[in-house]
Scaffold this active site. Structure first.
Site, PDB file in Angstrom:
ATOM      1  N   ARG A  51      20.949  83.138  62.034  1.00 57.52           N
ATOM      2  CA  ARG A  51      22.098  83.007  62.844  1.00 57.52           C
ATOM      3  C   ARG A  51      23.193  82.348  61.985  1.00 57.52           C
ATOM      4  NH1 ARG A  51      22.717  81.942  68.155  1.00 57.52           N
ATOM      5  NH2 ARG A  51      24.423  80.390  68.818  1.00 57.52           N
TER       6      ARG A  51
ATOM      7  N   ARG B 178      26.795  81.070  61.081  1.00 54.05           N
ATOM      8  CA  ARG B 178      27.774  80.575  61.894  1.00 54.05           C
ATOM      9  C   ARG B 178      28.537  79.948  60.682  1.00 54.05           C
ATOM     10  NH1 ARG B 178      26.293  83.126  65.085  1.00 54.05           N
ATOM     11  NH2 ARG B 178      25.640  82.967  67.234  1.00 54.05           N
TER      12      ARG B 178
ATOM     13  N   GLU C  34      32.588  74.398  64.884  1.00 54.23           N
ATOM     14  CA  GLU C  34      31.531  75.587  64.781  1.00 54.23           C
ATOM     15  C   GLU C  34      31.811  76.714  65.655  1.00 54.23           C
ATOM     16  OE1 GLU C  34      27.521  77.394  66.238  1.00 54.23           O
ATOM     17  OE2 GLU C  34      29.173  76.909  67.155  1.00 54.23           O
TER      18      GLU C  34
ATOM     19  N   CYS D 164      33.174  80.894  71.101  1.00 52.39           N
ATOM     20  CA  CYS D 164      33.187  82.042  70.142  1.00 52.39           C
ATOM     21  C   CYS D 164      33.572  83.416  70.441  1.00 52.39           C
ATOM     22  CB  CYS D 164      31.577  82.004  69.447  1.00 52.39           C
ATOM     23  SG  CYS D 164      30.555  82.720  70.560  1.00 52.39           S
TER      24      CYS D 164
END
Length: 420
Positions: free
Chosen positions: A153, A155, A109, A70
C-alpha cells in the site's frame, strides 16, 4: 502532546498518536456514519465538514494530522486534483488552521500519485503553502509491507516542523516483503466471511481453464491479459474510432472477434471494448502496447483460444481481463489471493494482500483456497487497526478501511518526527 485529527475516518492517526502518549483535542470527519463510529471508539464527537470549521474554535495543539481526501489525486479517481471544488481544495482549510494555531508538527498522508499529479505542480503548490507559513517540509513514499505488515500500500507521507526538520530521518524499512504471509492476519474459515457467488466461481474456473490450456513450456504473459482483444482487428493507432469511416469498420472485428457489420456507428461502438469508445481522446501509448501484445498473443495461441473465448465472453468486461502476478508459480488460481478491480482479475501470491481501496463488496480481497472474501476484522489487521472495537455497518466498513491510514506506518513516522 496534544493533537488534532482531520479527515479522521476510522482514526488511523488517532490510534498511532495515542500509542505515543498524545491526546486528541479535536477531530473532524464529514461522513456521518464515520463520525458516529469515531465517537464510539474514542469518546470524541468529530466536527463535520472542515470547510465550515472556524480555526479559532479548534483548541491549541502541538501536532496536526490529516489524511486529506485522496480521490482527487488517485489514478483510480478522476485525478481532478485541486480542480475538484469539493475535495481537492480542502487542503487550504488545513493551511488556514496551521496559520492560525501554529502547531509545531504536521503530518499528512495521501496516495503515492499525489507527488506526480499534474506533473508535480500540485505537490509543489502545497509544499510552497506550508513553507510560506514557516514549515520545513519533506515527503517520502512508504508501504506497510516494508514494515512487517502483509499489505502492499504505497502512500505519500509529508512531514513538517516549524523551525526546521534538522535531524529528522524517515523510518528504516524492516523487510522487502518477500518473507511475509497474508495468513498472519487471516482466520481459518471465519463464519462471518462472505462466500464467493456462483458467477465469481464460474469466472475464476473459466480463467483456470485458460491457465491449464496455456502451453506449459511458455511463460504466462507479464502484461495484463485482455481477452476482448483476442480476434479483434479494429484500428487503434489513431485518435478515435469515431474518426474512422463506418465502411472501413464494417470490415473489422470488435471485442472477442465480433463482426462490426452494423449500419449505424453507435451500434458498432457497442461491440468494441469499452476502453476503445472515447470520442476525442487518442489511445495512449501504454494502451496501444497492451492491445498490440494481446493481439500477438492471440495469433500465436489462436487454435485453443478460439474454443475458450466463448466462455469468458459471458462475464462483465472487467472480468474478461486477467493480471497474473505469480510468475513461475503453479498455475492454480485457487492457491492465491485474488482481487476484482476495474483493471481486471488480479492474482497475487499469498505473501501480501493487494492494496485495500475504498472497496465495494466485490473488490474485497478473495482468499481463493477458502473460496471466500476477507472479513472486516481481517482487513482491519492489514491496516494495523486490531484494537478498534466498532466499525461502520455493512459495506461502509470496507470502504472506510480502504480509505484508512495504516496505523503502524503512521506511528513510525510520528515517532521519528516527534524525536526531532
Amino acid at each position: 502532546m496534544k493533537f488534532v485529527d482531520l479527515f479522521a475516518g476510522l482514526g488511523g492517526f488517532h490510534l498511532a498518536a495515542k500509542e505515543l502518549g498524545a491526546k486528541c483535542v479535536f477531530a473532524c470527519e464529514i461522513d456521518e456514519q464515520l463520525r458516529t463510529t469515531y465517537e464510539s471508539n474514542f469518546g470524541i464527537a468529530p466536527a463535520g465538514d472542515i470547510r465550515e470549521v472556524d480555526p479559532k474554535k479548534i483548541p491549541k495543539h502541538d501536532l496536526l494530522c490529516a489524511g486529506f481526501p485522496c480521490q482527487p489525486f488517485s489514478k483510480a479517481g478522476g485525478q481532478k486534483g485541486l480542480n475538484d471544488s469539493i475535495r481537492g481544495t480542502v487542503f487550504f482549510n488545513v493551511i488556514e488552521i496551521l496559520r492560525y494555531r501554529r502547531p509545531k508538527f504536521v503530518v499528512l498522508e495521501n496516495v503515492a500519485h499525489f507527488v506526480r499529479h499534474d506533473e508535480g505542480n500540485t505537490y509543489n503548490k502545497l509544499k510552497a503553502s506550508l513553507e510560506a507559513i514557516g514549515y520545513d517540509v519533506r515527503h517520502a513514499q512508504l508501504s506497510p509491507h516494508r514494515f512487517d505488515v502483509p499489505q502492499i500500500r504505497e502512500r505519500m507521507y509529508m512531514v513538517g516542523q516549524l523551525g526546521g526538520l534538522n535531524g529528522f530521518q524517515w523510518p528504516i524499512p524492516q523487510t522487502n516483503g518477500e518473507d511475509l504471509s497474508i495468513e498472519a492476519v487471516l482466520e481459518k474459515n471465519p463464519k462471518e466471511a462472505l462466500p464467493l457467488s456462483k458467477q465469481v466461481i464460474e469466472c475464476l474456473e473459466t480463467w483456470q481453464e485458460f491457465l491449464e490450456a496455456f502451453p506449459e513450456d511458455e511463460q504466462l504473459p507479464s502484461f495484463p491479459i485482455w481477452s476482448m482483444e483476442f480476434g479483434s482487428t479494429y484500428p487503434y493507432k489513431q485518435d478515435s474510432l469515431y474518426k474512422v469511416p463506418v465502411k472501413i469498420l464494417h470490415s473489422k472485428r470488435g471485442a472477442c472477434g465480433e463482426k462490426l457489420n452494423y449500419r449505424l456507428r453507435r451500434d458498432i461502438m457497442q461491440h468494441v471494448p469499452r476502453y476503445a469508445r472515447a470520442e476525442d481522446n487518442a489511445f495512449p501509448d501504454w494502451k496501444q502496447e497492451f492491445i498490440r501484445k494481446n493481439r500477438e498473443l492471440y495469433r500465436k495461441q489462436k487454435e485453443w483460444m478460439d474454443q475458450w473465448l466463448d466462455k469468458i465472453r459471458r462475464f462483465p468486461p472487467s472480468l474478461q481481463k486477467l493480471e497474473w502476478n505469480c510468475k513461475g508459480e503453479e498455475r492454480n488460481i485457487w492457491n492465491y489471493v485474488i482481487q476484482f478491480r476495474a483493471s481486471g482479475v488480479r492474482i497475487k501470491r499469498p505473501t501480501t494482500a493487494p492494496s485495500l481501496v475504498a472497496m465495494t463488496t466485490t473488490q474485497v480481497p478473495i482468499i481463493a483456497w477458502e473460496r471466500r472474501y476477507m472479513t472486516v476484522r481481517e482487513c482491519a489487521r492489514l491496516q494495523s487497526m486490531d484494537e478498534l472495537k466498532h466499525f461502520p455497518s455493512g459495506t461502509a466498513a470496507m470502504a472506510a478501511l480502504g480509505n484508512a491510514v495504516n496505523v503502524k506506518v503512521a506511528r513510525l513516522v510520528l515517532e521519528s518526527l516527534l524525536r526531532v
